[in-house]
Design a protein around this motif. Structure first.
Motif, PDB file in Angstrom:
ATOM      1  N   GLU A 137       0.827  -1.202   0.000  1.00 55.25           N
ATOM      2  CA  GLU A 137       0.000   0.000   0.000  1.00 55.25           C
ATOM      3  C   GLU A 137       0.859   1.249   0.000  1.00 55.25           C
ATOM      4  O   GLU A 137       0.479   2.279  -0.573  1.00 55.25           O
ATOM      5  N   GLN A 138       2.014   1.169   0.633  1.00 54.27           N
ATOM      6  CA  GLN A 138       2.887   2.336   0.700  1.00 54.27           C
ATOM      7  C   GLN A 138       3.425   2.695  -0.678  1.00 54.27           C
ATOM      8  O   GLN A 138       4.034   1.863  -1.353  1.00 54.27           O
ATOM      9  N   GLN A 139       3.199   3.910  -1.107  1.00 51.15           N
ATOM     10  CA  GLN A 139       3.700   4.412  -2.382  1.00 51.15           C
ATOM     11  C   GLN A 139       4.265   5.816  -2.177  1.00 51.15           C
ATOM     12  O   GLN A 139       3.616   6.624  -1.528  1.00 51.15           O
ATOM     13  N   PRO A 140       5.431   6.136  -2.708  1.00 53.49           N
ATOM     14  CA  PRO A 140       6.312   5.229  -3.430  1.00 53.49           C
ATOM     15  C   PRO A 140       6.906   4.174  -2.502  1.00 53.49           C
ATOM     16  O   PRO A 140       6.887   4.321  -1.276  1.00 53.49           O
ATOM     17  N   ILE A 141       7.453   3.126  -3.091  1.00 51.72           N
ATOM     18  CA  ILE A 141       7.942   1.976  -2.340  1.00 51.72           C
ATOM     19  C   ILE A 141       9.385   2.214  -1.908  1.00 51.72           C
ATOM     20  O   ILE A 141      10.269   2.430  -2.730  1.00 51.72           O
ATOM     21  N   GLY A 142       9.621   2.189  -0.608  1.00 55.08           N
ATOM     22  CA  GLY A 142      10.974   2.300  -0.082  1.00 55.08           C
ATOM     23  C   GLY A 142      11.598   0.938   0.143  1.00 55.08           C
ATOM     24  O   GLY A 142      10.899  -0.082   0.208  1.00 55.08           O
ATOM     25  N   GLU A 143      12.911   0.906   0.295  1.00 56.14           N
ATOM     26  CA  GLU A 143      13.628  -0.364   0.462  1.00 56.14           C
ATOM     27  C   GLU A 143      13.291  -1.070   1.764  1.00 56.14           C
ATOM     28  O   GLU A 143      13.537  -2.272   1.912  1.00 56.14           O
ATOM     29  N   ASP A 144      12.722  -0.348   2.719  1.00 50.61           N
ATOM     30  CA  ASP A 144      12.404  -0.957   4.013  1.00 50.61           C
ATOM     31  C   ASP A 144      10.998  -1.542   4.073  1.00 50.61           C
ATOM     32  O   ASP A 144      10.592  -2.078   5.117  1.00 50.61           O
ATOM     33  N   VAL A 145      10.243  -1.459   2.976  1.00 48.71           N
ATOM     34  CA  VAL A 145       8.930  -2.107   2.919  1.00 48.71           C
ATOM     35  C   VAL A 145       9.097  -3.610   3.094  1.00 48.71           C
ATOM     36  O   VAL A 145      10.021  -4.224   2.542  1.00 48.71           O
ATOM     37  N   THR A 146       8.222  -4.221   3.880  1.00 49.73           N
ATOM     38  CA  THR A 146       8.289  -5.663   4.084  1.00 49.73           C
ATOM     39  C   THR A 146       7.980  -6.394   2.785  1.00 49.73           C
ATOM     40  O   THR A 146       6.909  -6.201   2.201  1.00 49.73           O
ATOM     41  N   PRO A 147       8.884  -7.237   2.290  1.00 53.05           N
ATOM     42  CA  PRO A 147       8.642  -7.938   1.025  1.00 53.05           C
ATOM     43  C   PRO A 147       7.461  -8.897   1.124  1.00 53.05           C
ATOM     44  O   PRO A 147       7.259  -9.553   2.146  1.00 53.05           O
ATOM     45  N   ALA A 148       6.689  -8.964   0.052  1.00 50.15           N
ATOM     46  CA  ALA A 148       5.565  -9.897  -0.027  1.00 50.15           C
ATOM     47  C   ALA A 148       5.340 -10.269  -1.486  1.00 50.15           C
ATOM     48  O   ALA A 148       4.332  -9.889  -2.082  1.00 50.15           O
ATOM     49  N   PRO A 149       6.284 -11.003  -2.093  1.00 43.69           N
ATOM     50  CA  PRO A 149       6.167 -11.301  -3.528  1.00 43.69           C
ATOM     51  C   PRO A 149       4.914 -12.107  -3.840  1.00 43.69           C
ATOM     52  O   PRO A 149       4.520 -12.983  -3.075  1.00 43.69           O
ATOM     53  N   GLY A 150       4.330 -11.810  -5.009  1.00 41.39           N
ATOM     54  CA  GLY A 150       3.086 -12.460  -5.391  1.00 41.39           C
ATOM     55  C   GLY A 150       3.234 -13.481  -6.493  1.00 41.39           C
ATOM     56  O   GLY A 150       2.229 -13.923  -7.049  1.00 41.39           O
ATOM     57  N   ASN A 151       4.475 -13.880  -6.810  1.00 42.15           N
ATOM     58  CA  ASN A 151       4.686 -14.868  -7.860  1.00 42.15           C
ATOM     59  C   ASN A 151       5.996 -15.607  -7.598  1.00 42.15           C
ATOM     60  O   ASN A 151       6.853 -15.127  -6.841  1.00 42.15           O
ATOM     61  N   PRO A 152       6.180 -16.793  -8.203  1.00 41.54           N
ATOM     62  CA  PRO A 152       7.396 -17.571  -7.957  1.00 41.54           C
ATOM     63  C   PRO A 152       8.676 -16.851  -8.355  1.00 41.54           C
ATOM     64  O   PRO A 152       9.722 -17.049  -7.733  1.00 41.54           O
ATOM     65  N   TYR A 153       8.620 -16.028  -9.399  1.00 44.49           N
ATOM     66  CA  TYR A 153       9.801 -15.254  -9.777  1.00 44.49           C
ATOM     67  C   TYR A 153      10.219 -14.333  -8.642  1.00 44.49           C
ATOM     68  O   TYR A 153      11.383 -14.331  -8.217  1.00 44.49           O
ATOM     69  N   GLY A 154       9.290 -13.548  -8.123  1.00 47.63           N
ATOM     70  CA  GLY A 154       9.615 -12.655  -7.018  1.00 47.63           C
ATOM     71  C   GLY A 154      10.073 -13.413  -5.784  1.00 47.63           C
ATOM     72  O   GLY A 154      10.988 -12.974  -5.073  1.00 47.63           O
ATOM     73  N   MET A 155       9.456 -14.564  -5.522  1.00 44.88           N
ATOM     74  CA  MET A 155       9.856 -15.371  -4.368  1.00 44.88           C
ATOM     75  C   MET A 155      11.299 -15.854  -4.507  1.00 44.88           C
ATOM     76  O   MET A 155      12.077 -15.831  -3.555  1.00 44.88           O
ATOM     77  N   SER A 156      11.653 -16.286  -5.716  1.00 43.82           N
ATOM     78  CA  SER A 156      13.016 -16.782  -5.928  1.00 43.82           C
ATOM     79  C   SER A 156      14.036 -15.658  -5.801  1.00 43.82           C
ATOM     80  O   SER A 156      15.119 -15.846  -5.236  1.00 43.82           O
ATOM     81  N   LYS A 157      13.696 -14.481  -6.288  1.00 44.42           N
ATOM     82  CA  LYS A 157      14.610 -13.349  -6.184  1.00 44.42           C
ATOM     83  C   LYS A 157      14.742 -12.875  -4.739  1.00 44.42           C
ATOM     84  O   LYS A 157      15.827 -12.463  -4.299  1.00 44.42           O
TER      85      LYS A 157
END
Length: 312
Positions: A126-146
């Motif tokens: 929800e936070q925009q713009p996105i800062g580096e300290d935002v808690t990661p929550a990837p929504g796809n396997p690509y993002g999860m792997s990265k």
């Protein structure tokens, strides 16, 4: 500095190699393309052929290097849903293979590893713009792997084995040296392919109001060069974005730049965040990086210079 670039002959790797050589670095290239395969001309001192998961090839590639720009990866979001295990193997186990090879090299005193991460690790905050300290929550396997690879890099950095920098890139476009983005599942390459007549229309979910952040591949490459001398240790992450634009704005810009129509077929809206934009305050402050070629017109003009003559 002697710098290994993994994935050196890819879209981003090509631009990074050129910028490194321009800055006076000696470049070693690791490519998964088999020996004997014709390779584009790049200013590299040595080419090593091998998979990032191949320990022997990676050991050969890392011999004598002072730093690594790690770009070798699988990167297609939609494909990752079909091949989640392969994405984990290449993106996570491949990164582990590289870091293990560096750990085995006692002659190297804490080499710098600049990792090509992605904004996909954030998911849809929800936070925009996105800062580096935002808690990661990837929504796809690509993002999860990265994300898993990013966390591995951080752990190795905090252990003292390496100095680690993660560049979390938003949407990359443009071209350098005649090499553009060939992934037509992405909005700009697909719109350019429609303008070039390779497809009859562009399909778009909803009304095109969703906004995403775009950066020129050459501006990203400069970030890699700057990150090699980042005054941070043991680990630091930086967002790399530049130009927020809606899907409709991109289509309109492609039509203006190419002087060709881009017919759009609107599909029903899908659940997706209305806006994903990078907070760039950290990279601009700490690395003195700023985009120079990432205006929407420049992104599309440079992409068109390749797409207009591509025979895919």
């Amino acid at each position: 500095m002697r710098v290994l670039v993994t994935g050196a002959y890819g879209f981003v790797g090509n631009a990074v190699v050129r910028r490194l050589a321009e800055a006076g670095h000696e470049v070693v290239a690791l490519t998964h393309r088999p020996p004997g395969t014709p390779l584009p001309t790049l200013p590299v001192a040595k080419v090593v052929h091998g998979d990032i998961r191949d320990g022997a090839a990676v050991a050969t590639a890392t011999a004598g290097v002072d730093a690594v720009c790690h770009l070798a990866a699988l990167t297609r979001v939609r494909e990752s849903f079909e091949m989640p295990d392969e994405y984990h193997d290449v993106n996570v186990n491949g990164t582990a293979s590289l870091l293990d090879a560096l750990a085995d090299r006692a002659a190297v005193d804490r080499p710098v590893v600049v990792f090509g991460s992605t904004a996909a690790i954030y998911g849809a905050p929800e936070q925009q713009p996105i800062g580096e300290d935002v808690t990661p929550a990837p929504g796809n396997p690509y993002g999860m792997s990265k994300l898993a690879a990013d966390q591995l890099l951080q752990r190795r950095g905090e252990s003292g084995a390496i100095r680690a920098v993660s560049l979390r890139c938003f949407n990359i476009s443009g071209s350098v040296g005649g090499v553009g983005d060939g992934d037509e599942s992405r909005i700009i390459p697909k719109a350019l392919a429609v303008a070039a007549g390779r497809y009859p229309h562009l399909e778009m979910n909803g009304d095109g109001s969703a906004i995403r952040d775009f950066v020129h591949v050459d501006d990203l490459a400069r970030a890699y060069v700057l990150a090699l001398n980042a005054p941070v240790s043991p680990y630091r992450a930086y967002n790399v974005g530049a130009t927020p634009a809606s899907m409709a704005e991109i289509v309109n810009a492609v039509e203006r730049v190419t002087n060709q129509p881009v017919p759009v077929v609107h599909r029903p809206p899908q659940p997706e965040p209305p806006r994903l934009v990078a907070d760039l305050s950290r990279i601009t402050t700490e690395l003195a990086w700023k985009p120079e070629r990432s205006g929407l017109h420049d992104l599309i003009r440079d992409g068109w210079s390749v797409a207009s003559r591509a025979d895919r």
